[in-house]
Design a protein around this motif. Sequence first.
Motif, PDB file in Angstrom:
ATOM      1  N   HIS A 239       0.835  -1.204   0.000  1.00  0.00           N
ATOM      2  CA  HIS A 239       0.000   0.000   0.000  1.00  0.00           C
ATOM      3  C   HIS A 239       0.870   1.254   0.000  1.00  0.00           C
ATOM      4  CE1 HIS A 239      -3.226   2.552   2.273  1.00  0.00           C
ATOM      5  NE2 HIS A 239      -3.065   2.932   1.035  1.00  0.00           N
ATOM      6  N   ARG A 240       1.853   1.257   0.881  1.00  0.00           N
ATOM      7  CA  ARG A 240       2.750   2.414   0.984  1.00  0.00           C
ATOM      8  C   ARG A 240       3.520   2.607  -0.317  1.00  0.00           C
ATOM      9  NH1 ARG A 240       4.016   1.467   6.200  1.00  0.00           N
ATOM     10  NH2 ARG A 240       5.540  -0.035   5.528  1.00  0.00           N
ATOM     11  N   SER A 241       3.956   1.496  -0.903  1.00  0.00           N
ATOM     12  CA  SER A 241       4.728   1.569  -2.145  1.00  0.00           C
ATOM     13  C   SER A 241       3.907   2.221  -3.257  1.00  0.00           C
ATOM     14  CB  SER A 241       5.159   0.156  -2.547  1.00  0.00           C
ATOM     15  OG  SER A 241       5.661   0.142  -3.840  1.00  0.00           O
ATOM     16  N   VAL A 242       2.650   1.797  -3.373  1.00  0.00           N
ATOM     17  CA  VAL A 242       1.777   2.332  -4.435  1.00  0.00           C
ATOM     18  C   VAL A 242       1.580   3.838  -4.255  1.00  0.00           C
ATOM     19  CG1 VAL A 242      -0.579   2.277  -5.357  1.00  0.00           C
ATOM     20  CG2 VAL A 242       0.572   0.149  -4.795  1.00  0.00           C
ATOM     21  N   VAL A 243       1.281   4.253  -3.031  1.00  0.00           N
ATOM     22  CA  VAL A 243       0.959   5.660  -2.775  1.00  0.00           C
ATOM     23  C   VAL A 243       2.194   6.550  -2.895  1.00  0.00           C
ATOM     24  CG1 VAL A 243       0.105   7.264  -1.020  1.00  0.00           C
ATOM     25  CG2 VAL A 243      -1.038   5.071  -1.349  1.00  0.00           C
ATOM     26  N   GLU A 244       3.303   6.135  -2.261  1.00  0.00           N
ATOM     27  CA  GLU A 244       4.501   6.987  -2.251  1.00  0.00           C
ATOM     28  C   GLU A 244       5.113   7.109  -3.648  1.00  0.00           C
ATOM     29  OE1 GLU A 244       7.144   5.416   0.676  1.00  0.00           O
ATOM     30  OE2 GLU A 244       5.908   6.100   2.348  1.00  0.00           O
ATOM     31  N   THR A 245       5.151   5.998  -4.379  1.00  0.00           N
ATOM     32  CA  THR A 245       5.733   6.059  -5.721  1.00  0.00           C
ATOM     33  C   THR A 245       4.901   6.966  -6.623  1.00  0.00           C
ATOM     34  OG1 THR A 245       6.453   3.798  -5.392  1.00  0.00           O
ATOM     35  CG2 THR A 245       6.658   4.643  -7.600  1.00  0.00           C
ATOM     36  N   TRP A 246       3.585   6.928  -6.452  1.00  0.00           N
ATOM     37  CA  TRP A 246       2.710   7.801  -7.240  1.00  0.00           C
ATOM     38  C   TRP A 246       2.974   9.268  -6.908  1.00  0.00           C
ATOM     39  CZ3 TRP A 246       0.105   8.277 -11.445  1.00  0.00           C
ATOM     40  CH2 TRP A 246      -0.846   9.277 -11.588  1.00  0.00           C
ATOM     41  N   GLN A 247       3.129   9.566  -5.636  1.00  0.00           N
ATOM     42  CA  GLN A 247       3.359  10.955  -5.242  1.00  0.00           C
ATOM     43  C   GLN A 247       4.662  11.492  -5.838  1.00  0.00           C
ATOM     44  OE1 GLN A 247       3.028  10.592  -1.015  1.00  0.00           O
ATOM     45  NE2 GLN A 247       0.815  10.904  -1.005  1.00  0.00           N
ATOM     46  N   ILE A 248       5.718  10.678  -5.778  1.00  0.00           N
ATOM     47  CA  ILE A 248       6.997  11.106  -6.349  1.00  0.00           C
ATOM     48  C   ILE A 248       6.887  11.245  -7.866  1.00  0.00           C
ATOM     49  CG2 ILE A 248       9.393  10.381  -6.766  1.00  0.00           C
ATOM     50  CD1 ILE A 248       9.072  11.303  -3.977  1.00  0.00           C
ATOM     51  N   PHE A 249       6.260  10.288  -8.486  1.00  0.00           N
ATOM     52  CA  PHE A 249       6.103  10.300  -9.950  1.00  0.00           C
ATOM     53  C   PHE A 249       5.354  11.550 -10.401  1.00  0.00           C
ATOM     54  CE2 PHE A 249       3.380   9.132 -13.598  1.00  0.00           C
ATOM     55  CZ  PHE A 249       4.353   8.808 -14.529  1.00  0.00           C
ATOM     56  N   ARG A 250       4.261  11.876  -9.699  1.00  0.00           N
ATOM     57  CA  ARG A 250       3.465  13.035 -10.069  1.00  0.00           C
ATOM     58  C   ARG A 250       4.209  14.352  -9.811  1.00  0.00           C
ATOM     59  NH1 ARG A 250       0.692  15.113 -12.258  1.00  0.00           N
ATOM     60  NH2 ARG A 250      -1.185  15.834 -11.235  1.00  0.00           N
ATOM     61  N   SER A 251       4.957  14.382  -8.705  1.00  0.00           N
ATOM     62  CA  SER A 251       5.641  15.628  -8.349  1.00  0.00           C
ATOM     63  C   SER A 251       6.753  15.958  -9.348  1.00  0.00           C
ATOM     64  CB  SER A 251       6.224  15.525  -6.937  1.00  0.00           C
ATOM     65  OG  SER A 251       7.293  14.620  -6.937  1.00  0.00           O
ATOM     66  N   GLN A 252       7.239  14.955 -10.075  1.00  0.00           N
ATOM     67  CA  GLN A 252       8.323  15.199 -11.029  1.00  0.00           C
ATOM     68  C   GLN A 252       7.830  15.470 -12.447  1.00  0.00           C
ATOM     69  OE1 GLN A 252      10.638  11.690 -10.498  1.00  0.00           O
ATOM     70  NE2 GLN A 252      11.799  12.535  -8.782  1.00  0.00           N
TER      71      GLN A 252
ATOM     72  N   SER B  71       9.910   3.863  -2.771  1.00  0.00           N
ATOM     73  CA  SER B  71       9.078   2.753  -2.326  1.00  0.00           C
ATOM     74  C   SER B  71       9.864   1.704  -1.547  1.00  0.00           C
ATOM     75  CB  SER B  71       8.387   2.114  -3.516  1.00  0.00           C
ATOM     76  OG  SER B  71       9.341   1.802  -4.470  1.00  0.00           O
ATOM     77  N   GLY B  72      11.160   1.760  -1.571  1.00  0.00           N
ATOM     78  CA  GLY B  72      11.930   0.847  -0.743  1.00  0.00           C
ATOM     79  C   GLY B  72      11.936   1.284   0.708  1.00  0.00           C
ATOM     80  N   VAL B  73      11.469   2.501   0.961  1.00  0.00           N
ATOM     81  CA  VAL B  73      11.465   3.038   2.318  1.00  0.00           C
ATOM     82  C   VAL B  73      10.285   2.466   3.079  1.00  0.00           C
ATOM     83  CG1 VAL B  73      11.293   5.165   3.664  1.00  0.00           C
ATOM     84  CG2 VAL B  73      12.458   5.163   1.481  1.00  0.00           C
ATOM     85  N   GLY B  74      10.523   2.142   4.318  1.00  0.00           N
ATOM     86  CA  GLY B  74       9.394   1.808   5.176  1.00  0.00           C
ATOM     87  C   GLY B  74       8.968   0.368   5.102  1.00  0.00           C
ATOM     88  N   ASN B  75       9.872  -0.542   4.791  1.00  0.00           N
ATOM     89  CA  ASN B  75       9.497  -1.942   4.752  1.00  0.00           C
ATOM     90  C   ASN B  75       9.837  -2.669   6.045  1.00  0.00           C
ATOM     91  OD1 ASN B  75       8.409  -1.905   2.237  1.00  0.00           O
ATOM     92  ND2 ASN B  75      10.318  -2.381   1.210  1.00  0.00           N
ATOM     93  N   ASN B  76      10.352  -1.947   7.043  1.00  0.00           N
ATOM     94  CA  ASN B  76      10.817  -2.635   8.243  1.00  0.00           C
ATOM     95  C   ASN B  76       9.679  -3.352   8.974  1.00  0.00           C
ATOM     96  OD1 ASN B  76      13.487  -1.554   7.991  1.00  0.00           O
ATOM     97  ND2 ASN B  76      12.521   0.398   8.452  1.00  0.00           N
TER      98      ASN B  76
END
Lengths: 277, 196
Positions: free
Chosen positions: A143-156, A242-247
Amino acid sequence: MKGKFPVKTLAMVCFLVSLVLGMTPAGLFLGMAAAGLAWSRRNRHQGNKLLSWKFWLIPAIFILIIPFFAAEPNREIFGLGFSGPRLRQGAGFLFRAYLFLLVAGCLLSDLRLESVVAAAGRFHLPQVGLRLALALGITHSVHRSVVETWQIFRSQRAGIPASAREIHVYWGALLRNAARQAEETARLLYLRNIRLDRADPAGGIAPADIALPVLSPKSRDKVETAGPAEGNSLPDGGANPSGVGNNGAADRVHSVVEKYRGQGSSRSEHQHVRPRA
Amino acid sequence: MTGHAHNLRLLAYTTVFGVFWGMVEMLLGSYLHMIGFPLKGAVLAAIGAVILCVERTYTPVFRASLYTGAVAMLCKFISVGSARLSPALAIIIQSLMAELVLTGLGTRRSAFLLTGVLSGLEGVPHFLIGAYLRYGSGFYAASRDAADRLAKWLGWPEGLWIWLFIAWAGGHLLLGLLAGLLAIKTAGATGRGRRE
């Protein structure tokens, strides 16, 4: 006795028989009986949805319009031909739709992934249980991967057209991350000697074993301070977080693995499941 | 790679990609439903087709697509707060079709394209059968009759419902084709693409 009376089964039987009987008095009576039984077992969310006017607005408008355009009008309303039988037929459609949703929701309302995992354990289906437990363990990180990657992708990218043109880059990044997570999970299962070809010695896992917190306070700190994962960038050079926050997810996958750990491993812990070429 | 490692890999990949698909269905599906997006089922099916195709490039064995779909179906089936029967059924039907195509044709481009098209078109019979189950057998005739009368009232040519139906089914086909092309392009972006 309340818990033992098969209300849901009875509701389903009434509903199925009412489908066969159609819009006859007996069919309507059984349909009403099914609705009553299902309504007595509805959950709060389902009840709210079925009572919401927004949910029924479009079907209701459609049903009200049909009689004005029927081939055999038998009266006039607002100067337009109107068919009473068509309105009754439309009301029947709405009733059936309501009944269908009510009974289906009633039958499925108590189903939870945890209960499916527990049932898989009871029926000696360890692979199913392991798969579901893993699914629960990784849900939050995906879930986090989908949301965070989208935010970065859109911001660029400036605007929707640019994002739409390069949507395959976003998908590529998401799917690569999913593949990386899958490879790590497979490696972990292999190192811990999880066997899929024999029954689970522990007899399955309980829902309580899976429902661990998403992140421990320690791992949460790591998430907040960690930077983008190395070697994990989008093709256009943008960082992919998206690699962040998998702990937390890793903790939970570990807990699942521990429950399914096989006996008598003689395999070295340095052996890996090699990635495909 | 040993058979045991191979099985573990199949288990991990299909589970992770299945959860990923289920998550997209839940997040994007809820959003599209909220804004009343047209052909939202076909859009979600197209995304599912891309995920199934790319997953298959990592584990190119029989049953991988079925396992992926089963996990996604469970995620969707048991969404937070309510059970979603119809989309869950659509996911498993789509997985079955993808399994047949990708087992028969492998992970070549034509297979990706066909998987996308079939996934997009799945929504057509799914809607018709779903409407029959929900509203009963008279629903089609009543809808057709109403569309014909509406066309007459507006002064449009008779048989308008046929063109509306073709446009609707064509939208599904177009989205399916786009899904196939996106699957080919995405497989290339992940480094897993294969030429014919």
